[in-house]
Design an enzyme around this catalytic site. Structure first.
Site, mmCIF file in Angstrom:
data_model
loop_
_atom_site.group_PDB
_atom_site.id
_atom_site.type_symbol
_atom_site.label_atom_id
_atom_site.label_comp_id
_atom_site.label_asym_id
_atom_site.label_seq_id
_atom_site.Cartn_x
_atom_site.Cartn_y
_atom_site.Cartn_z
ATOM 1 C CD GLU A 184 -3.690 6.980 1.452
ATOM 2 O OE1 GLU A 184 -2.549 6.680 1.861
ATOM 3 O OE2 GLU A 184 -4.089 6.670 0.334
ATOM 4 C CE1 TYR A 215 2.769 15.131 4.934
ATOM 5 C CE2 TYR A 215 0.667 14.531 5.917
ATOM 6 C CZ TYR A 215 1.997 14.254 5.679
ATOM 7 O OH TYR A 215 2.552 13.097 6.164
#
Length: 179
Positions: free
Chosen positions: A100, A112
Site C-alpha cells: 500500500e 514502485y
C-alpha cells in the site's frame, strides 16, 4: 533489523509517519516472527537512515513498511531496501509482492513503478488522515533482470570499506544481515 534497532527505528517511524506511526510493540511483534517476516535497516554515519520489512506467506509477500529519512532520499537507499525485500520474497517462494502506498506520495509511487509494480486497487480513506491508499502488485515471474538494472543505475560504485559507512546510495549490511 535486530531487537537493539527497534528504539531507533521507532523514533524514525514517529518522525516520518506522525499520523500513522506503528507503536513500538508492533516492531517487537514483527521481529518475533522470522518464519514469515524479514526486516532491514540502512545505516550511514553510524545511525539508521532507513528501514523496511516484508511479510511472506506463500504465495504472496506484502511490503509492511519502507522508509528513508528525507535528508538521505535520492541516494538509492530506498531502491536497495526494496531490492532486498523483493529478493527475500522470491527466496521465500512468493509469486506476487503487494504493498500500500499513500495516494499523495508520488515519489514512492514512482519508485514502485520503476520496479514494475502496477496499481490494482484503491482503498478509500485508508490512512488516519483520510488519504487513499493505492494497492500495488508486482508479479515476480521474469522481473529479476529489471531489478538488477535499477540497482546498478542507482548505486554509485564507490565505498569506503568501513562498516556502516554506506554513502551515495550504498547501504552496508548489519552484522545480522551478514549472518
Amino acid at each position: 533489523m535486530v531487537a537493539a534497532d527497534i528504539a531507533a527505528v521507532h523514533e524514525l517511524e514517529v518522525r516520518l509517519f506522525p499520523v500513522d506511526a506503528w507503536p513500538l510493540e508492533m516492531f517487537v511483534s514483527e521481529l518475533e516472527q522470522p518464519e514469515t517476516r524479514r526486516y532491514l535497516v540502512a545505516e550511514a554515519r553510524g545511525g539508521i537512515v532507513g528501514y523496511a520489512g516484508v511479510m511472506c506467506i506463500e504465495p504472496v509477500a506484502d511490503v509492511q513498511t519502507i522508509a528513508v529519512v528525507p535528508e538521505y532520499e535520492g541516494r538509492g537507499i530506498g531502491t536497495a531496501l526494496l531490492t532486498e525485500l523483493i529478493s527475500e520474497a522470491r527466496r521465500r517462494g512468493a509469486a506476487d509482492v503487494l504493498l500500500e502506498v499513500r495516494a499523495d506520495n508520488p515519489r514512492a509511487q514512482q519508485l514502485y513503478r520503476r520496479f514494475g509494480f502496477e496499481q490494482i486497487h484503491v482503498r478509500r480513506k485508508y490512512y488516519r488522515d483520510g488519504v487513499d491508499a493505492l494497492i500495488m502488485r508486482l508479479e515476480l515471474a521474469g522481473v529479476l533482470a529489471v531489478h538488477q538494472d535499477i540497482v546498478q543505475k542507482d548505486t554509485v560504485q564507490e565505498n569506503t570499506g568501513q562498516p556502516g559507512a554506506g554513502q551515495h546510495g550504498q547501504t552496508t549490511p548489519t552484522e545480522a544481515d551478514q549472518q
